[in-house]
Write an enzyme that holds these catalytic residues in place. Sequence first.
Site, PDB file in Angstrom:
ATOM      1  CG  HIS A 104      43.149 130.152  -7.456  1.00 45.42           C
ATOM      2  ND1 HIS A 104      44.036 129.117  -7.512  1.00 45.42           N
ATOM      3  CD2 HIS A 104      42.081 129.776  -8.212  1.00 45.42           C
ATOM      4  CE1 HIS A 104      43.531 128.149  -8.272  1.00 45.42           C
ATOM      5  NE2 HIS A 104      42.350 128.519  -8.705  1.00 45.42           N
ATOM      6  CG  ASP A 157      46.085 135.119  -9.763  1.00 49.09           C
ATOM      7  OD1 ASP A 157      45.732 135.106 -10.956  1.00 49.09           O
ATOM      8  OD2 ASP A 157      45.746 134.259  -8.933  1.00 49.09           O
ATOM      9  CD  GLN A 159      38.667 134.043 -12.876  1.00 49.37           C
ATOM     10  OE1 GLN A 159      37.887 134.473 -13.724  1.00 49.37           O
ATOM     11  NE2 GLN A 159      38.873 132.761 -12.695  1.00 49.37           N
ATOM     12  CE  LYS A 215      40.957 129.971 -14.642  1.00 51.92           C
ATOM     13  NZ  LYS A 215      41.290 130.214 -13.242  1.00 51.92           N
ATOM     14  CB  CYS A 222      41.066 126.790  -6.112  1.00 52.06           C
ATOM     15  SG  CYS A 222      40.922 125.360  -7.163  1.00 52.06           S
TER      16      CYS A 222
HETATM   17  C1  LIG Z   1      42.128 129.867 -12.424  1.00 56.87           C
HETATM   18  C2  LIG Z   1      42.881 130.726 -11.500  1.00 56.87           C
HETATM   19  C3  LIG Z   1      44.205 130.451 -11.149  1.00 56.87           C
HETATM   20  C4  LIG Z   1      44.916 129.228 -11.658  1.00 56.87           C
HETATM   21  O1  LIG Z   1      45.017 129.231 -13.035  1.00 56.87           O
HETATM   22  P1  LIG Z   1      45.515 127.926 -13.806  1.00 56.87           P
HETATM   23  O2  LIG Z   1      45.171 128.214 -15.207  1.00 56.87           O
HETATM   24  O3  LIG Z   1      44.733 126.778 -13.245  1.00 56.87           O
HETATM   25  O4  LIG Z   1      46.963 127.798 -13.566  1.00 56.87           O
HETATM   26  C5  LIG Z   1      44.853 131.309 -10.319  1.00 56.87           C
HETATM   27  N1  LIG Z   1      44.252 132.408  -9.832  1.00 56.87           N
HETATM   28  C6  LIG Z   1      42.982 132.709 -10.139  1.00 56.87           C
HETATM   29  C7  LIG Z   1      42.380 133.960  -9.596  1.00 56.87           C
HETATM   30  C8  LIG Z   1      42.255 131.878 -10.973  1.00 56.87           C
HETATM   31  O5  LIG Z   1      40.992 132.182 -11.267  1.00 56.87           O
END
Ligand SMILES: *Cc1c(COP(=O)(O)O)cnc(C)c1O
Length: 424
Positions: A141, A218, A221, A244, A382
């Site tokens: 992302h 990260d 997800q 999320k 993104c």
């Molecule tokens: C949504 C997302 C982000 C960013 O998350 P925010 O809540 O917008 O800070 C980063 N990495 C992944 C894989 C995402 O799906």
Amino acid sequence: MKAGAAEALSAGEHQGAERALDVERVREDFPILKQKVHGKPLVYLDNAATSQKPVTVIEAEERFYREYNSNIHRGVHQLSERATKAYEDARVKIQHFLNAGEAREIVFVRGTTEAINLVAAAYGRKNVQAGDEILITAMEHHSNIVPWQILCEEKGARLRVAPVNDRGEMIFEEFEKLLNSRTRLVSVTHVSNVLGTINPVREIVEAAHRMNVPVLVDGAQAAPHLKVDVRELDCDLYAMSSHKIFGPTGIGVLYGKARLLEAMPPYQGGGDMISSVSFEKTIYNVIPYKFEAGTPNIAATIGLGAAIDYINQLGLDNVAAYEHELLEYATEALSGIPGVRMVGTARQKASVISFVLDGIHAHDVGTVLDQEGIAVRTGHHCAQPLMERFQVPATARASLAFYNTKEEVDRLVAGIEKVKHIFG
Ligand SMILES: *Cc1c(COP(=O)(O)O)cnc(C)c1O
């Protein structure tokens, strides 16, 4: 808990893992799902962008503002003590949710984006120099690309990118080749928000640790779909977003091993992150407070705690099992439509389905589906470098949550047929 997520597990079964999810009951907990859009019942398939909130989360936030709104960590009065306790209780809930060893390893931030920026700023400032390297993958992302580009530009360091294959899996041998004595940090996504690919984080961490390189994951997800165990993964840092995982926006988490967090300089300066201030010398607070400058989003943090309670009552094993079934059903249904090409066919996948329709722009797909009451995401998600890798300008993405149903997938399929009819 009002609607009783626990009761949403079908009666008659006793062992946690065997209990199936009763999706109709679960849906009762999400008021937003009951509405119509353009006259059709809403089908919400944009969960990878943000998830919907159960009533317990909504009420937890409201209760804070109605009953005990006050600032934390400062007041000796009763409201402040209640607020502080609820805020710190949320930290402990997250600690258990991620199976972190200690609550002080949980830092509250605005979201995944801020968590990664925090590491880039604090860890990067101290540990990255000219000629050093940061290693990521081609499926990141923008939140896990741009902070490293900023850091690399500032320091004269270099961003290295492990490639992905045509299925959308990171090529492990290439990743290993890119690891070297100049690598200062590996930062990888646990689950791709575009492809749904689940990365082999445990193996990635092992390979990086053999080179004494810490790993940031990260988890934006992954946290909504998989049981995350930071100690089993042995990752050094883990980032996630509340919104999320069915919690409020404006709050997220950075997990970090205590030793690593303690060695990192502060991120932002201000109130709450200090233990004493004078113009000659300021002493920083202990972790996690060292990284929590200023008044945080207290209500959202408490709401996040309620979201964790909700997920725990459903059971992530039940969620994962249900979503897996739904993902297989949807994958089969969509791949069966002539003209649909799936983007991301990894062997290990979570609830994300990206696709393109022959000769039809993703935005047109999204617009027609919206008229049918179906919310999907269209665009580059993104992840522009990944779009280039697959040579598509954009995809349509349906991302599933445990409150979605097979009937909704059928509605998506019918919607896609309609798109083909209009544009084909
Ligand atoms: C949504 C997302 C982000 C960013 O998350 P925010 O809540 O917008 O800070 C980063 N990495 C992944 C894989 C995402 O799906």
